[in-house]
Scaffold this active site. Structure first.
Site, PDB file in Angstrom:
ATOM      1  N   CYS A 179     -20.597  92.353  76.276  1.00 29.71           N
ATOM      2  CA  CYS A 179     -20.160  91.078  75.662  1.00 29.71           C
ATOM      3  C   CYS A 179     -21.283  90.047  75.755  1.00 29.71           C
ATOM      4  CB  CYS A 179     -18.936  90.519  76.392  1.00 29.71           C
ATOM      5  SG  CYS A 179     -17.549  91.636  76.456  1.00 29.71           S
ATOM      6  N   ASP A 201      20.899  84.272  95.123  1.00 32.93           N
ATOM      7  CA  ASP A 201      19.557  84.096  94.554  1.00 32.93           C
ATOM      8  C   ASP A 201      19.270  85.368  93.755  1.00 32.93           C
ATOM      9  OD1 ASP A 201      16.837  83.249  94.243  1.00 32.93           O
ATOM     10  OD2 ASP A 201      16.299  84.658  95.823  1.00 32.93           O
TER      11      ASP A 201
END
Length: 1432
Positions: free
Chosen positions: A124, A994
């Site tokens: 790159c 929960d």
């Protein structure tokens, strides 16, 4: 001079193609005395900063410097002199005479730095360098993979930074202009002009006589005053930077910059410089983050006035055609979150002709200020529609403030007598027209000249659920005129706003917040969080030192109170953290000559600590036990019948007349027990009576005191009367009672003490030290120091290394990382952090080093707020009145009444018929009067009633049952802390669960593997081997889950080799994999035929032996595949969307450039969860799901387990509030959780139940711990509680039966029929009742926890999963129901789930954020709206 100016600044964009480049020359200078690279750098640094130097390159080996310079500004001998001033010898090199001044363009070079995201490897880097290096105007390119940056040297009159950025973006990377390194530099012609207009300025060139006698003459010029809005200034240094640099520009007469008002007032000559040029010049100044907005009129004038550098002379300016600015209001349907707002504003503002755009999410409108000569309303509407939103034009409104030309008669005044008369030019400031105000609303721009001090106000804000809400409010308010700074605290729900009272008022600020959809109220008397510091000061010797320190501190600005104590060497200081910080205070004290350090606060030294009580009851129990064991032995000895009925036992022999050996031993032992063991019972009873309540302590004290006193009195009387037989005493009562009850109390307080340990554990999550750094230019770290947490100040820049804890709440200044924020969200998945993201104190930094600016320190941090919540919850928890206490409340008065009644009745009977008394109470002593005999008899019977009613068995009824009950629970994997939760659990009417780690496992798990290629070309086992090897190098929880799954499926622990591994946060991983053939051995291949994982496509064919292969692997989200040039078909995208709708994370696998698989990962629901929920419902208990996760995931989980009511996106404070709300309705609430974020609710609930695999904090805060991590144990604990309470009641009944029989006998009710209380009866009955109570309690040992089969049999055929419509989802504390609308197929594709797993593992949302999205992104907790863009 007939030239116009040349303006060579980096930010200058328009009209630069006509700039006449100045003359440059290149020469070589010989330098002697350089020894190292440090010399080279210092010379280069010094010389390159000189005016007129274009570039300098020094060679240490050749001992020379090649200098490119402008001879019109600087001569070569001058350069040599500067080098000689540094201590080196310098001379112009012989034979290398200065080359002829050339008009070469490379003389003008600038540097820009780009942040490039998406680079994964060296390839790159080379492709970016190669592409940019070929562009015309680019001199040099250097790209760094490690810092993700590109530094480009370019020629500004050939190419612009924006073009460079666009070129990088076109290659598939994301580039942002970080800053322009080169500061504003002025050409020689500018300098000349500057010297003529400003003769006070010292000249740097040799030609000091050059044209300095010429002046421009004010006759033809006119001065215009322009007010610019400048954002991005932070301090006085920014102000000086702008004033100094812009003041040097040609035509600029005067610059006044106001940091508070964020404005710059510039007086300039429009014939020399334009408003646009000034705008670009300021924006180009380092550090490159100034944003300048022109008034509409000035902006309009720019379009027709691009200044040409080689144009006509100054006195004849061009008159541009008059410009016009219009506004249009657009109605936009389909915006769901702040991300949509940002993307619309970002894209439309880049359109040519658009001056300004403001989008309101709340109203669904956009107000656009545009130039009708370039763009029209229809084009704007079409542009927004292209982004995927439905758009219509609501209204058009021409501002029609035609911008006048710059002629003398129009917008500027002639100067009279050489004094410039300033005329304000341009329209009023129209920055940030909010969408919720009419376009014609007059703008509020603070006057630049007035220096009104800013005031501070505090607002209470409700309805915030995540960091995105915080950044929305901060961004909205910061756009408003008059608002200086905004700081919002999520957990505390407070905002601190600094504002200019002459421009905006607190109520207007509150209204602005309400317009965003939150509730906001101004806190009138709130003083803000005043800093409070306790210091230990050493070195003080006398009162003079104290006075010296106090007077010095109180004189300092920002310190409100200072008190120093010489005896303790401590100082207590209160201060305003806005003005001064703790470190500054310590520094001031140390400057006087003393040493100061923050006093250590011990988290365990806490008011909820039960250490004193534990010590007391332990002492009480041990004393009672030591003296009580012999008493119990003697009691048993008494019950054993002797061989001959009438023979008295050895211990019954008298020591002296009336005092037997037995009574003497009893008296000695009981006296010790009464004084030592019973002391605390007396204290407790006294306290209870003072509050006019009769509890168990009063009953025990009453019984023991009366038994002891009565026994002592009759013993003394017997000795005094020299009785033949020693009387029957009740000395055995106190030791028996005290032993059992003291033991129960001791154990109870040990359990209670765990609550304060929860706070100590919470405190331990906080970092103890922070690395505070000092930054130089371009965020370079100049100095680092370790600072104790107490001394960290707001605004400090803190460095956090990988694996470290974030010490404070703050915002990321630089760097990228992932953070584990489970302490507030409960979600184990790391969250991506990049510049601008919010971080939380106590959360863990994963793998990146970041710089964080502290926004909340000390008691204002999120962690401190959670500690405060737990503390408040524990203190406000209503005490459970135990059954025995309630019983005692009635029993004590009843016994006293019966006893008194017995006394009165027998006195009356005695005086009426003395014979009855004489019959049953023969007195050996004949000298006693009748009245005395009657009174003695009456007293004896009433006291006997009290002693018989002694609550020994009542006292044992509860503690024995509780002890056995908790023991049985522990054997069954349920740890119950004390009797109170055990007694309370059976009353539970609502259970709140929960989600993550409670209903679900809390760790990601592979749910499905889908093969997207033909199995013949790429067998499934090979894909699993390659993917497992690749992910083995990843630390991300999703990678760990994939590797674990692959190992299980392949039946191996060893995998192949992985090289060139790279993980890109928010996207995925890339690497090379080899040596996987060993895993695919023929023996295993046979097994794999049958063992294809669920959801896989096709079978596994026989494999042929192949040569070792290397595979190039990519694993990640859609964005990662797109970046690497892979296209994703609609079928694959649909499949991914389906999984995302279920709250799962879908990732793609590409091998050797071919998309070959999709893996669905989710936090799987526990097997027993649905059954546990169903069983609780069948018991008549309401079940609620409460989670910090987004509503989409919460709904998906709730439908699976059968929970109808869901509260999603809640903060820890919301959980507590919800528990309290239900308690206020009269319900008993149990909370089941496992995380730090659940701990306040666990502490507040009537019964807090923690999962054994949860965090230490949750376990300490809860009343019950499920050791086996099995949700059916929640049912079991309620079941056991019912059994225990039933057993306690039975015990009380057994004890009462004995009392109901014993009391009438003792009172003499049955005397007429000959039943009289014999001496041994009291003791025997008391022992029998105590034994029966203990045996009854021991029967609890036989309790068997219902097994899974029994629950399943009960639920047979009744359990059905719910549909989405049957689940009502509420957001935060909002009780309105949020139902998901019907989604179009396109929405399903573009939908992004940010589930517990994917608070960062879902794809980057395209700009088509469609209307029907459930808002997963917006609501995902603690995701900045900027973070949403970067999600795997």
């Amino acid at each position: 001079m007939k030239q116009s100016f040349a303006f060579d600044n980096v930010g200058y964009e328009g009209g630069l193609d006509s700039v006449c480049p100045p003359q440059t020359a290149t020469s070589t200078i010989s330098i002697l005395g350089m020894t190292c690279q440090s010399c080279v750098r210092s010379i280069e640094g010094r010389i390159s900063s000189l005016k007129g130097i274009v570039s300098i390159k020094i060679s240490l080996e050749q001992g020379n410097a090649t200098v490119k310079y402008m001879p019109s500004i600087l001569s070569l001998p001058q350069v040599c002199r500067h080098i000689e001033d540094m201590g080196f010898e310098a001379s112009v090199a012989e034979g290398k005479a200065a080359s002829w001044p050339s008009r070469s363009s490379p003389g003008l070079e600038a540097v820009v730095r780009l942040r490039v995201e998406g680079m994964t490897c060296q390839s790159c880097v080379s492709s970016i360098e190669g592409k940019l290096g070929k562009l015309q105007g680019v001199a040099r390119v250097r790209v760094s993979l490690s810092t993700q940056e590109a530094v480009i040297t370019y020629q500004p009159y050939l190419i612009q930074p924006q073009d460079l950025r666009d070129h990088v973006n076109d290659m598939g990377f994301e580039a942002v202009i970080k800053n322009r390194v080169a500061p504003v530099s002025l050409g020689p012609i500018d300098i000349g002009r500057l010297q003529r207009t400003n003769p006070k300025m010292p000249l740097t060139s040799d030609n000091q006589n050059l044209n300095n006698s010429e002046t421009l003459g004010h006759q033809g010029s006119h001065v215009v005053t322009l007010q610019l809005r400048v954002d991005g200034m932070h301090c006085q240094s920014c102000v000086l930077n702008i004033e100094e640099n812009i003041g040097q520009l040609p035509g600029v007469q005067n610059v006044q910059v106001s940091l508070e008002n964020r404005t710059a007032q510039v007086q300039y000559d429009p014939s020399c410089v334009t408003a646009g040029a000034l705008q670009r010049a300021i924006e180009a100044l380092p550090p490159g983050n100034f944003k300048v907005s022109l008034p509409a009129a000035a902006a309009g004038s720019e379009t027709g006035n691009r200044f040409s550098a080689c144009a006509a002379p100054a006195p004849a300016p061009r008159t541009p055609a008059p410009g016009r600015c219009d506004t249009v209001m657009l109605a936009i349907v389909g915006m769901t979150c702040a991300s949509c707002v940002q993307s619309i504003e970002g894209l439309i503002s880049q359109r040519e002709g658009v001056q300004q755009i403001s989008v309101s999410l709340a109203e669904g409108t956009a107000v656009v200020l545009y130039d009708p000569s370039i763009i029209g309303p229809e084009e704007l509407r079409a542009a927004v529609e292209e982004m995927g939103f439905e758009t219509s034009v609501l209204s058009e409104n021409g501002y029609s403030n035609h911008v006048g030309n710059h002629s003398a008669g129009n917008s500027s005044a002639h100067t009279t007598a050489g004094v410039p008369v300033s005329v304000q030019e341009g329209a009023p400031h129209t920055e940030g027209l909010p969408g919720n105000h009419s376009p014609g609303r007059p703008s509020r721009s603070p006057p630049a000249s007035t220096s009104v001090t800013a005031q501070k106000c505090f607002l209470q804000i409700t309805g915030m659920t995540c960091a995105s809400c915080v950044s929305n409010i901060e961004r909205k308010l910061q756009k408003e005129a008059g608002v200086v700074s905004v700081l919002v605290a999520l957990m505390a729900g407070k905002a601190e706003v600094k504002y200019h009272p002459d421009v905006i008022q607190p109520l207007e600020i509150a209204q602005l917040i309400q317009d965003l959809g939150f509730e906001a109220t101004v806190l009138e008397d709130y003083a803000g969080s005043e800093g409070d510091l306790e210091l230990i000061i050493t070195g003080m010797t006398c009162a003079s030192c104290v006075h010296n320190i106090e007077s010095k501190l109180t004189r300092m600005a920002g310190i409100t109170y200072a008190s120093v104590a010489l005896a303790t060497s401590k100082a207590h200081v209160k201060f305003d953290p806005e003005i001064i910080g703790p470190r500054d205070i310590v520094k001031v004290i140390e400057e006087i000559g003393f040493h100061a350090s923050p006093a250590q606060r011990n988290p365990s030294a806490h008011h909820l600590d039960h250490k004193v009580e534990i010590k007391q009851w332990k002492k009480s129990f041990l004393c009672s036990l030591v003296f009580g064991i012999p008493v119990m032995g003697l009691m048993i000895y008494m019950l054993v019948p002797s061989s001959t009925p009438h023979e008295s036992m050895v211990l019954d022999h008298n020591v002296i007349p009336g005092l037997s050996i037995l009574n003497l031993i009893f008296f000695i032992l009981c006296t010790f027990v009464q004084l030592l063991g019973g002391w605390y019972f007396y204290v407790q009873a006294y306290r209870s009576l003072r509050h006019r309540a009769a509890n168990m302590d009063v009953l025990i004290v009453l019984a023991t005191s009366i038994a002891y006193t009565y026994s002592l009195v009759i013993l003394v009387v017997a000795v005094a009367e020299r009785a033949e037989r020693s009387p029957v005493t009740f000395f055995d009562t106190p030791p028996m009672l005290f032993v059992f009850i003291a033991l129960g109390r001791w154990l109870e307080h040990i359990a209670k003490s765990k609550t304060s340990e929860a706070l100590a554990k919470l405190m331990s999550l906080q970092a103890t030290e922070a690395t505070v750094v000092t930054l130089g230019e371009d965020n370079l770290i100049l100095r680092e120091e370790q600072v104790p947490m107490e001394l960290v100040q707001r605004g400090d820049v803190i460095k956090v290394v990988p694996g470290g804890k974030f010490p404070v709440d703050g915002k990321v200044l630089e760097g990228n990382t992932m953070a584990d924020e489970s302490l507030i969200t409960g979600e184990a998945m790391p969250v991506t952090k990049k510049p601008g993201s919010t971080v939380i104190a106590g959360s863990m930094n994963a793998h990146g080093s970041v710089l964080v600016t502290a926004t909340h320190v000390g008691n204002d941090t999120t962690l401190a707020q959670i500690v405060k919540l737990v503390e408040e919850a524990q203190m406000s928890k209503a005490p459970i009145q135990q059954l025995a206490d309630r019983f005692s409340g009635y029993f004590v008065p009843f016994i006293i009444i019966i006893s008194t009644l017995t006394l009165v009745v027998w006195i009356i009977i005695g005086f009426i018929d003395f014979g009855v008394v004489q019959k049953y109470f023969p007195t050996p002593n004949k000298h006693i009067s009748e009245a005395e005999v009657i009174i003695r008899f009456a007293f004896q019977t009433s006291i006997t009633v009290l002693c018989i009613a002694c609550p020994c068995s009542l006292g044992l009824a509860t503690p024995t049952a509780v002890m056995v009950g908790t023991g049985v629970a522990a054997q069954n994997g349920i740890l119950i802390k004390g009797g109170k939760p055990l007694e309370m659990a059976h009353k539970i009417k609502t259970v709140m669960f929960d989600k993550t780690g409670t209903i679900t496992h809390g760790v990601p798990k592979v749910m499905r593997v889908l093969l997207l290629v033909d199995v013949a070309t790429l067998p499934l086992r090979k894909v699993l081997a390659v993917v497992g090897t690749a992910e083995a190098s990843s630390e991300h929880p999703l990678g760990v889950a994939v590797t674990k799954y692959c190992k299980e499926e392949l039946g191996t622990e060893t995998l192949g080799y992985c090289t060139d591994f790279q993980a890109v946060p928010g996207c995925g991983i890339g690497c090379k994999v080899s040596s996987v053939e060993g895993i695919l051995a023929p023996g295993e291949r046979q097994r794999s035929k049958q063992a294809a994982p669920p959801g896989t496509v096709g079978g596994v064919p026989e494999e042929t032996d192949e040569t070792p292969q290397t595979f190039s692997v990519l694993i990640g989200n859609r964005e990662w595949m797109r970046r690497n040039g892979l296209t994703i078909s609609s079928d694959i995208s649909d499949a991914m969307a389906d999984h995302e709708m279920k709250g799962q994370t879908a990732i793609l696998v590409a091998i050797d450039g071919v998309l070959c698989g999709m893996i669905a990962i989710a936090d799987a629901v526990k097997q027993e969860a649905a059954l546990a929920v169903h069983t609780l419902k069948s018991m008549g208990v309401d079940v609620v799901l409460i989670t910090g996760d987004n509503r989409k995931t919460a709904r998906a989980i709730a439908t699976q387990v059968g929970i109808n009511k869901v509260f999603a996106e809640v903060l820890p404070s919301h959980k507590v509030a919800k528990v309290q709300e239900l308690q206020n309705e009269g319900k008993k609430v149990a909370m089941v959780g496992d995380g730090v974020n659940d701990s306040p609710a666990l502490a507040r609930a009537d019964v807090g139940i923690a999962i054994g695999t949860g965090t230490d904090v949750a376990i300490e805060a809860a009343d019950v711990v499920l050791i086996r991590n099995d949700l059916l144990d929640v049912v079991a604990s309620i079941h056991l509680s019912k059994r225990t309470v039933w057993r306690i009641r039975l015990n009380l009944v057994l004890a009462l039966i004995y009392n109901l029989v014993g009391i009438p006998i003792a009172a003499g009710v049955f005397m007429p029929i000959g039943v009289v209380l014999q001496p041994w009866m009291g003791s025997a009955a008391m022992a029998a009742s105590s034994v029966s109570v203990v045996l009854s309690s021991l029967q609890l040992k036989c309790y068997k926890k219902p097994d899974l089969e029994r629950y399943e049999a009960q639920a047979q055929g009744r359990m059905k999963p719910l549909t989405a419509s049957q689940v009502s989802v509420h957001i935060g504390m909002d009780d309105r129901r949020w139902d998901s609308p019907q989604a179009t197929p396109w929405d399903q594709v573009s939908r992004v789930s940010q589930v517990s797993l994917s608070s960062l593992k879902s794809d980057k949302l395209s700009r088509h954020s469609a209307a029907a999205d459930d808002g997963g992104d917006t609501w995902s907790l603690l995701l900045n709206d900027r973070d949403e863009e970067q999600c795997i």
